[in-house]
Design an enzyme around this catalytic site. Sequence first.
Site, PDB file in Angstrom:
ATOM      1  N   ARG A 151       0.879  -1.175   0.000  1.00  0.00           N
ATOM      2  CA  ARG A 151       0.000   0.000   0.000  1.00  0.00           C
ATOM      3  C   ARG A 151       0.916   1.224   0.000  1.00  0.00           C
ATOM      4  O   ARG A 151       2.125   1.117   0.041  1.00  0.00           O
ATOM      5  CB  ARG A 151      -1.010  -0.014   1.154  1.00  0.00           C
ATOM      6  CG  ARG A 151      -0.705  -0.806   2.376  1.00  0.00           C
ATOM      7  CD  ARG A 151       0.404  -0.236   3.207  1.00  0.00           C
ATOM      8  NE  ARG A 151       0.195   1.174   3.491  1.00  0.00           N
ATOM      9  CZ  ARG A 151       1.122   2.037   3.818  1.00  0.00           C
ATOM     10  NH1 ARG A 151       2.398   1.655   3.897  1.00  0.00           N
ATOM     11  NH2 ARG A 151       0.861   3.293   4.053  1.00  0.00           N
ATOM     12  N   GLN A 180      -2.080   2.285  10.189  1.00  0.00           N
ATOM     13  CA  GLN A 180      -0.779   2.253   9.511  1.00  0.00           C
ATOM     14  C   GLN A 180       0.300   2.968  10.326  1.00  0.00           C
ATOM     15  O   GLN A 180       1.477   2.637  10.234  1.00  0.00           O
ATOM     16  CB  GLN A 180      -0.864   2.912   8.125  1.00  0.00           C
ATOM     17  CG  GLN A 180      -1.639   2.104   7.096  1.00  0.00           C
ATOM     18  CD  GLN A 180      -3.067   2.562   6.999  1.00  0.00           C
ATOM     19  OE1 GLN A 180      -3.671   2.975   7.987  1.00  0.00           O
ATOM     20  NE2 GLN A 180      -3.644   2.496   5.814  1.00  0.00           N
ATOM     21  N   ASP A 197      -1.649  10.776  -1.540  1.00  0.00           N
ATOM     22  CA  ASP A 197      -2.000   9.771  -2.542  1.00  0.00           C
ATOM     23  C   ASP A 197      -2.349  10.398  -3.882  1.00  0.00           C
ATOM     24  O   ASP A 197      -2.342   9.726  -4.915  1.00  0.00           O
ATOM     25  CB  ASP A 197      -3.167   8.923  -2.032  1.00  0.00           C
ATOM     26  CG  ASP A 197      -2.717   8.149  -0.800  1.00  0.00           C
ATOM     27  OD1 ASP A 197      -2.689   8.741   0.291  1.00  0.00           O
ATOM     28  OD2 ASP A 197      -2.341   6.977  -0.950  1.00  0.00           O
TER      29      ASP A 197
HETATM   30  O1  MRU Z   1      -4.389   3.307   2.311  1.00  0.00           O
HETATM   31  P1  MRU Z   1      -2.888   3.424   2.212  1.00  0.00           P
HETATM   32  O2  MRU Z   1      -2.176   2.822   3.376  1.00  0.00           O
HETATM   33  O3  MRU Z   1      -2.383   2.954   0.878  1.00  0.00           O
HETATM   34  O4  MRU Z   1      -2.648   4.991   2.250  1.00  0.00           O
HETATM   35  C1  MRU Z   1      -1.355   5.532   2.271  1.00  0.00           C
HETATM   36  C2  MRU Z   1      -1.375   6.923   2.719  1.00  0.00           C
HETATM   37  O5  MRU Z   1      -2.389   7.587   2.697  1.00  0.00           O
HETATM   38  C3  MRU Z   1      -0.121   7.498   3.200  1.00  0.00           C
HETATM   39  O6  MRU Z   1      -0.401   8.444   4.162  1.00  0.00           O
HETATM   40  C4  MRU Z   1       0.738   8.164   2.215  1.00  0.00           C
HETATM   41  O7  MRU Z   1       0.816   9.471   2.448  1.00  0.00           O
HETATM   42  C5  MRU Z   1       0.573   8.115   0.817  1.00  0.00           C
HETATM   43  S1  MRU Z   1       1.854   7.161   0.199  1.00  0.00           S
HETATM   44  C6  MRU Z   1       3.388   7.912   0.483  1.00  0.00           C
END
Ligand code: MRU
Length: 373
Positions: free
Chosen positions: A53, A203, A244
Amino acid sequence: MKVGDTHYRSIWFDEGDDQVKIIDQRWLPHEFRVVPLVSREDFATAIRDMWVRGAPLIGATAAFAMAREMKNDPSDTNLDEAWEELHATRPTAINLRWALDQMRGLLRGLPEKERAEAAHVRALEISDEDVECNRQIGLHGLEIIRKIAAGKKPGEPVNILTHCNAGWLATVDWGTATSPMYHAVEAGINVHIWVDETRPRNQGAQLTAWEMDSHGVPHHLIVDNAGGHLMQHGQVDLVIVGTDRTTAHGDVCNKIGTYLKALAAKDNNVPFYVALPSPTIDWTVRDGVAEIPIEERDDDEVTKVQGKLLDGTVTQVQICPDGTPGGNPAFDVTPARLITGLITERGVCEASAEGLAKLFPDRVVNGQQKAAG
Ligand code: MRU
């Protein structure tokens, strides 16, 4: 980054086994499991069910998936089918579409017999480019931390709050938000990290806390609701988060809860930075709140939590009455006006169309940002 004495990336190609391998993040921090991804279904499941992820890692995984597909069947039909299936796995992280477009754009122009090799080379390049982008982000972010450290009394740490995991596990290596932290530690700067637990999937608690511990970065785990209080009491000098998808106008979509941290930071004059490699910029989107698709995930993630029992067994427990319906929007959008700056591989800029245009003039034509590519 290192796990014990061994250097790992979050995804890699194992030449000996002729296999793509990942760290299966569902089991961290309690178990460190490496698994191969072989079929298209393996790759799609790994992205959808969050074995991997984080936007940059999702992109790199998709690139490797396309490369493996080309080995099996380099036809146009398969190229398009793989693009569609992989693209449908997670809607918000734009790096997924970026990587799939990179691969399809390259492969379409090649005869079928050349596609497997070209795809493999490009997938490796996409991984390497991510590592280098994140290293550069770290160097630019380091200067922000250095300036804050210069205003501190001897022995006082720079307190940085981060949300979710925008660490090396969310990228191929280094991380985005964490790269400045790792660089600061290497530069001998005294930093201390407030790690938001980041419900529902935790996370922060499970991945960022593990990363910080593995690399000896001083940190405390806090509940998601503690950030505002700490800011009011002068215990946060700086917030750095990942993203993201960032719009051409500097709105930032990131893990649910980021917006609330940005509001609290604004109210308390705490600098709020977002770290991102340029493939996370969606040049086609102007209004983040209106236009970015927000992934809705299973309500099980809200009504249950995963953890380790005292006997060491990793399990899930339900935290609410039987049958309670959960609501689970996975991301939110922080408007550009709440953001102090964007830390990219090309430097730090204002979160605005003008700021991004200064750093990425190659994306601007006649005053309009180029959409494709
Ligand atoms: O749902 P996820 O764990 O894939 O989301 C990841 C995030 O939102 C992180 O905070 C991140 O900022 C993005 S990836 C460097």
